[in-house]
Write an enzyme that holds these catalytic residues in place. Structure first.
Site, mmCIF file in Angstrom:
data_model
loop_
_atom_site.group_PDB
_atom_site.id
_atom_site.type_symbol
_atom_site.label_atom_id
_atom_site.label_comp_id
_atom_site.label_asym_id
_atom_site.label_seq_id
_atom_site.Cartn_x
_atom_site.Cartn_y
_atom_site.Cartn_z
ATOM 1 N N ALA A 63 0.851 -1.182 0.000
ATOM 2 C CA ALA A 63 0.000 0.000 0.000
ATOM 3 C C ALA A 63 0.892 1.240 0.000
ATOM 4 O O ALA A 63 2.051 1.194 0.412
ATOM 5 C CB ALA A 63 -0.917 0.002 1.215
ATOM 6 N N GLY A 108 0.389 -5.057 1.076
ATOM 7 C CA GLY A 108 -0.804 -5.176 0.244
ATOM 8 C C GLY A 108 -0.580 -6.022 -0.990
ATOM 9 O O GLY A 108 -1.522 -6.611 -1.529
ATOM 10 N N GLU A 111 -0.971 -9.486 0.136
ATOM 11 C CA GLU A 111 -2.383 -9.663 0.470
ATOM 12 C C GLU A 111 -3.257 -9.814 -0.771
ATOM 13 O O GLU A 111 -4.179 -10.637 -0.796
ATOM 14 C CB GLU A 111 -2.853 -8.491 1.336
ATOM 15 C CG GLU A 111 -2.251 -8.534 2.735
ATOM 16 C CD GLU A 111 -2.440 -7.244 3.514
ATOM 17 O OE1 GLU A 111 -2.823 -7.327 4.689
ATOM 18 O OE2 GLU A 111 -2.188 -6.146 2.949
ATOM 19 N N GLU A 131 4.447 -4.835 7.906
ATOM 20 C CA GLU A 131 3.708 -3.717 8.510
ATOM 21 C C GLU A 131 4.151 -3.363 9.925
ATOM 22 O O GLU A 131 4.159 -2.179 10.296
ATOM 23 C CB GLU A 131 2.197 -4.028 8.499
ATOM 24 C CG GLU A 131 1.548 -3.931 7.130
ATOM 25 C CD GLU A 131 1.629 -5.224 6.327
ATOM 26 O OE1 GLU A 131 0.997 -5.306 5.260
ATOM 27 O OE2 GLU A 131 2.332 -6.164 6.779
#
Length: 261
Positions: A63, A108, A111, A131
């Protein structure tokens, strides 16, 4: 769409996240474009999808940290929901989705790959959930899907330590189905997608639904799900033609292939 492109080759669709200068990082605009492309897929004429990233360095690097750095608690939760809604849409599409992971698949990126049915990767792929090193948790399903795919212990190790793994380790722990050279990756994904598309689409969709719906059910409930989806395939033209071809020692492609009806 600005940051996401779509191509159709026969019954196979190719979605490419196209923000290579930012290593295909996901911001709100990319997620919005991705959702629009997914919503526009012609499910009547598409039997499998491939998801990849533009360039040779990165599938999706994660992200967009620049966007996340100033978010409030409420905005952070809302951003997580945007990503989760899009990834869940991928996961629950009626047709199979193959992730062709070329390069970085961090945060992300890992993910979104896990929201796909099957993951293939290039030998330069790097996976991880970094993260906690940024002061946050995975926010797009990483704490849930990673444990389901590789097991709770390995998922906790990866998430708590924020370490990255290379392609060979991702294959060893079952995070990816196969590893290819960078040149071989997309052709291999297309070959697999074409193989899926050559099978009875009604049956393939029923298989995906049976697996996904059964994962969170007890075994007694899960086999009922399977029974109903098994039964739903009967009386279809695909079932009649497929079994007739087998009994008469014919090739289904010589009968015009499966027709999704």
């Amino acid at each position: 769409m600005g940051f996401v492109t779509y191509e159709q080759e026969g019954f196979v669709g190719l979605i490419t996240i196209n923000r290579p200068k930012a290593l295909n990082a996901l911001n709100s605009e990319v997620l919005k474009d991705l959702e629009a492309v997914i919503d526009a897929v012609d499910l009547d004429n598409t039997r499998a999808l491939i998801l990849t990233g533009a360039g040779e360095k990165s599938f999706v690097a994660g992200a967009d940290i620049g966007e996340m750095s100033t978010l409030t608690k409420a905005e952070g939760e809302a951003f997580g929901k945007i990503g989760n809604d899009v990834f869940r849409k991928i996961e629950t599409l009626p047709i199979p989705v193959i992730a062709a992971v070329n390069g970085f698949a961090l945060g992300g990126g890992c993910e979104i790959a896990m929201s796909c049915d099957i993951r293939l990767c290039a030998d330069n792929a790097i996976f991880g959930q970094p993260e906690v090193g940024l002061g946050i948790t995975p926010g797009f399903g990483g704490t849930q899907r990673l444990a389901r795919i590789v097991g709770v212990g390995k998922a906790k190790e990866m998430i708590y330590t924020a370490f990255n793994i290379k392609a060979d380790e991702a294959y060893r722990i079952g995070l990816v189905n196969a590893v290819y050279t960078q040149e071989e990756l997309l052709p291999a994904a297309k070959k697999m997608a074409a193989k899926i598309a050559s099978n009875a689409p009604i049956a393939v969709r029923a298989c995906k639904k049976a697996i996904n719906d059964g994962l969170d059910a007890t075994m007694d409930d899960a086999i009922v799900i399977e029974e109903k989806l098994f039964g739903s395939c009967f009386e279809s033209e695909d079932q009649k033609n497929g079994m007739s071809a087998f009994l008469n020692k014919q090739k289904i492609k010589d009968l015009g292939g499966f027709q999704n009806k």
